[in-house]
Design a protein around this motif. Sequence first.
Motif, short mmCIF file in Angstrom:
data_model
loop_
_atom_site.label_atom_id
_atom_site.label_comp_id
_atom_site.label_asym_id
_atom_site.label_seq_id
_atom_site.Cartn_x
_atom_site.Cartn_y
_atom_site.Cartn_z
N VAL A 1 -11.04 27.93 -2.61
CA VAL A 1 -10.20 27.92 -1.41
C VAL A 1 -10.30 26.63 -0.59
CG1 VAL A 1 -10.00 30.40 -0.98
CG2 VAL A 1 -11.99 29.17 -0.14
N VAL A 2 -11.32 25.83 -0.80
CA VAL A 2 -11.49 24.66 0.09
C VAL A 2 -10.53 23.55 -0.35
CG1 VAL A 2 -13.09 22.94 1.00
CG2 VAL A 2 -13.88 25.26 0.55
N CYS A 3 -9.72 23.09 0.58
CA CYS A 3 -8.68 22.11 0.26
C CYS A 3 -9.26 20.72 -0.03
CB CYS A 3 -7.70 22.00 1.43
SG CYS A 3 -6.65 23.43 1.54
N GLU A 4 -8.49 19.93 -0.78
CA GLU A 4 -8.95 18.60 -1.19
C GLU A 4 -8.60 17.59 -0.09
OE1 GLU A 4 -7.01 20.57 -3.26
OE2 GLU A 4 -8.79 21.32 -4.29
N HIS A 5 -9.20 17.77 1.05
CA HIS A 5 -8.98 16.88 2.19
C HIS A 5 -10.23 16.90 3.06
CE1 HIS A 5 -7.43 16.44 6.54
NE2 HIS A 5 -7.66 15.23 6.05
N ILE A 6 -10.64 15.73 3.51
CA ILE A 6 -11.74 15.70 4.48
C ILE A 6 -11.40 14.71 5.59
CG2 ILE A 6 -13.14 13.99 3.19
CD1 ILE A 6 -15.56 15.72 4.29
N HIS A 7 -11.65 15.16 6.83
CA HIS A 7 -11.47 14.28 7.98
C HIS A 7 -12.88 13.84 8.39
CE1 HIS A 7 -9.56 12.60 11.47
NE2 HIS A 7 -10.49 13.15 12.24
N LEU A 8 -13.21 12.58 8.14
CA LEU A 8 -14.57 12.12 8.37
C LEU A 8 -14.53 10.96 9.39
CD1 LEU A 8 -17.37 12.92 7.24
CD2 LEU A 8 -17.12 11.11 5.55
N PRO A 9 -14.65 11.28 10.68
CA PRO A 9 -14.46 10.25 11.71
C PRO A 9 -15.52 9.15 11.62
CG PRO A 9 -14.36 12.46 12.66
CD PRO A 9 -14.91 12.61 11.27
N VAL A 10 -15.04 7.89 11.51
CA VAL A 10 -15.99 6.78 11.37
C VAL A 10 -16.21 6.07 12.71
CG1 VAL A 10 -14.28 5.04 10.65
CG2 VAL A 10 -16.65 4.81 9.93
N GLN A 11 -15.19 5.96 13.50
CA GLN A 11 -15.18 5.33 14.85
C GLN A 11 -15.21 3.81 14.81
OE1 GLN A 11 -14.33 7.60 16.73
NE2 GLN A 11 -15.42 9.49 16.22
N ALA A 12 -16.04 3.19 13.95
CA ALA A 12 -16.11 1.71 13.92
C ALA A 12 -16.71 1.27 12.59
CB ALA A 12 -16.97 1.20 15.07
N GLY A 13 -16.47 0.00 12.25
CA GLY A 13 -16.95 -0.49 10.95
C GLY A 13 -18.14 -1.42 11.04
N SER A 14 -18.58 -1.72 12.27
CA SER A 14 -19.69 -2.66 12.38
C SER A 14 -20.97 -1.91 12.75
CB SER A 14 -19.36 -3.73 13.42
OG SER A 14 -20.23 -3.66 14.52
N ASN A 15 -22.06 -2.28 12.12
CA ASN A 15 -23.32 -1.58 12.40
C ASN A 15 -23.75 -1.74 13.85
OD1 ASN A 15 -23.67 -0.38 9.93
ND2 ASN A 15 -24.77 -2.14 9.06
N ALA A 16 -23.49 -2.91 14.42
CA ALA A 16 -23.90 -3.12 15.83
C ALA A 16 -23.12 -2.16 16.73
CB ALA A 16 -23.64 -4.57 16.23
N MET A 17 -21.83 -2.00 16.45
CA MET A 17 -21.00 -1.08 17.27
C MET A 17 -21.45 0.36 17.05
SD MET A 17 -17.84 -2.36 18.57
CE MET A 17 -16.63 -1.25 17.93
N LEU A 18 -21.71 0.73 15.79
CA LEU A 18 -22.12 2.11 15.52
C LEU A 18 -23.43 2.42 16.25
CD1 LEU A 18 -21.24 2.29 11.71
CD2 LEU A 18 -20.14 3.59 13.55
N ARG A 19 -24.30 1.39 16.34
CA ARG A 19 -25.56 1.57 17.09
C ARG A 19 -25.27 1.78 18.57
NH1 ARG A 19 -27.94 -2.02 13.98
NH2 ARG A 19 -27.49 -3.76 15.35
#
Length: 463
Positions: free
Chosen positions: A253-271
């Motif tokens: 039943v689980v659909c082939e879609h995932i919403h995986l929020p990343v927010q940013a691509g730089s490690n400094a920003m993610l920190r």
Amino acid sequence: MSKGTYFIRTFGCQMNEHDSERLAGMLEAEGYRKTDSAEGASVVLFNTCCIRENADTRLYGNLGHAKAIKDRNPGMKIVVGGCLAQKDRSAIQERAPYVDVVLGTHNLASLPRLLRESDEAPSFEILEQTEAFPSALPARRNSTWHAWVSISIGCNNSCTFCIVPAVRGKEISRPVYDIVQEVQGLVEDGVVEVTLLGQNVNSYGRDIGGTPLFSKLLYALDEIRELERIRFTSPHPKDFRSDSVDAMANCRVVCEHIHLPVQAGSNAMLRRMKRAYTRERYLDKIAMVRDAIPDIAITTDIIVGFPGETEAEFEETLSLVEAVRYDAAYTFQYSARPMTEAATMDGHLPKEVVQERYERLAALQDGISYQRNERMVGAEQEVLVEGPSKKDPARLTGRTRMNKLVHFPTDGAEPGSLRTVRIDKANTHHLEGSLVEGRTTDAPRSMSLPLVASTTSACSGCA
Ligand code: SAM
Ligand code: SF4
């Protein structure tokens, strides 16, 4: 006995949509009937959001409009509920003294009592902790074939840009059997698709079982015959682990879609955002899920213009988007929110800089979304019908398991029916197709896409 009519206007996310179904359920249990216009309604309820600043502006604009209606119909009651009410508290009373009832995110169940009390004087109640899990309340569902199902409320993370923990409180999970029972009942009433809701579905259960229970929940729901599809939102990348991926791959039943929020691509920003993962860890998770489910659609959330974002850091977001090749991305301009750490950080960016970056990101993602959709041309897809197309009633609109919107000629199918549709044309945000004669539900649930437009360079693990 009828007490008149109610009109609800909902702002924000799916959780608010679902809370509104509960608020409507309570009003109907009290004898109110639904209406589609504030004009003439006995109760006008605004279920609010405060995730970005423009939500505040919109609420007060809407309240001004409601006041004009109330001036013509003095018996009408105006109710403000939800996240902005939780945040603004007495400020609503000060800015809009004509509001009759204010209730927060933790006391939805108090609505009937507060409405009664407001016959005497305006009634305001904001609590600091949840009184009862909203699932215990009656609901008036907006759809007969799809249902939102809360698996947890609140959030234990502390992303520095986000006001949710301040207005929704700590994470509380619902017992597995309670959720299974609700879904079982929904299916008996004709629901074929459910979307599981939580701010961080992958930490679901940690507060009740010591370890996350999300994969166990998926396996338990997979046992429900006649349930066709499960979606969920949102997993947090830091807690998204292989057991959830295995469950996604193994559960019918689980659909082939995932919403995986990343927010940013730089490690400094993610920190600085306190997201608790790095770019590399995030890309590993994307590779893990594509390895297990090659044709999975992946979507994300991205914030542009977080305090201190340099051009080089923004370019790392662009390069991450190119590496992942998302099917779609919800992109937001950073909005400083009270009660968040980021609001007090240095380096807030000028509007023009944020706007220019936002447009560059949108242009990049639109191109990728189109290419991802173009890959689907020629494929046969199982489509769950949502109803007639808004623009062309001769066509139906539905979604594939990968959550792609498809328009195709109508055969009179009712919302909630399954059809097999061959994809004929790709657009950036939707697909167009034709019905496959004589077939309703037997499209392969996970098919290999014909690579008719494989102009894309795929990252490791891509289909
Ligand atoms: N729990 C989800 C997660 O962690 O991904 C997010 C829920 S939030 C309601 C939805 C999205 O709003 C976030 O993923 C983020 O991109 C965006 N958002 C949250 N706070 C924001 C802010 N202050 N400014 C701009 N966008 C924001
Ligand atoms: Fe907000 Fe982060 Fe919690 Fe999502 S995980 S709701 S972004 S604090």
